[in-house]
Motif scaffolding. Structure first.
Motif: not given
Length: 240
Positions: A171-178, A186-188, A203-207, A223-230
């Motif tokens: 499950g995630k929450v996020f902020y998105q700049f449009n 930017i997702e958590l 886990y985290h997600r940016i893009g 998709k990352t785990h903090f600063a480590v990209a998966e």
């Protein structure tokens, strides 16, 4: 953001101490914060801070990434006549409530350089509330599958029967700049179910996402785990 090229990468025989990057072609991101002072009419002093980042998103190990901080100082002289700027006063309208689904895929290696490459896929569904012209907030669920986790289980002597046991639910929450059709999320996220425990609960997600039509969405996220990209997620989505 764009593509970056690095000439001298990791090589187990010829360059085994270059453990920062393992591929010639990488994603390139440049962040910059700048300001300016108008000295006299057409003469402008521009200054700021920046950070350049190279990474392949875990698609080829090693992938610690290369970060280059910068300072910039520019003296600019403006030629010609100043054009009059006419402000657009048209009222901006947008859909406040949006629901998206995205199906994406990717690939990545595990920690060992030169090892096998494993596939990954993600199915996302989320609700997006457009709070302002440029900002939105939301929440959603993710179904994720990374074949590399089964190799981790084998190494750790963890029994896995059906490949479906490797599915991760989050499950995630996020902020998105449009910016019109361009979206920067930017997702958590938090794992509600995951047999793979070594990466932790979050886990985290940016893009970047682009609304190609009123309904079709193009997706490129990491998709990352903090600063480590998966892994990098390339995909298509649909807005309802």
């Amino acid at each position: 953001a764009g593509l970056g090229f690095i000439e001298k990468i990791f090589d187990p025989d010829l360059n085994n101490k270059a453990t920062a990057i393992g591929s010639h072609v990488n994603a390139f991101i440049n962040l910059r914060l700048s300001s300016y002072i108008r000295l006299y009419k057409g003469l402008v002093l521009d200054f700021g801070l920046g950070l350049s980042h190279f990474s392949n998103g875990g698609s080829k190990k090693p992938n610690r990434g290369i970060n280059i901080p910068t300072l910039n100082l520019s003296l600019i002289y403006e030629l010609g006549h100043k054009n009059e700027v006419i402000k657009d006063t048209t009222k901006y309208t947008y859909t406040k409530h949006r629901i998206f689904t995205i199906l994406s895929g990717g690939f990545a290696q595990l920690s060992k350089p030169g090892g096998k490459t494993y596939g990954a896929s993600t199915l996302q569904a989320f609700y997006d509330f457009r709070a302002t012209k440029k900002s939105s907030f939301g929440a959603g669920i993710d179904l994720m599958y990374f074949a590399g986790n089964r190799e981790k289980f084998r190494r750790d002597s963890v029994a896995v029967g059906s490949p479906l046991e490797n599915i991760q639910v989050g499950g995630k929450v996020f902020y998105q700049f449009n910016m019109h059709r361009l979206m920067l999320p930017i997702e958590l996220g938090f794992y509600a179910y995951s047999k793979e425990k070594s990466v932790g609960l979050m886990y985290h997600r940016i893009g970047v996402r682009f609304q190609a039509t009123d309904h079709l969405l193009l997706n490129l996220t990491l998709k990352t785990h903090f600063a480590v990209a998966e892994y990098i997620e390339w995909g298509l989505g649909w807005r309802f």
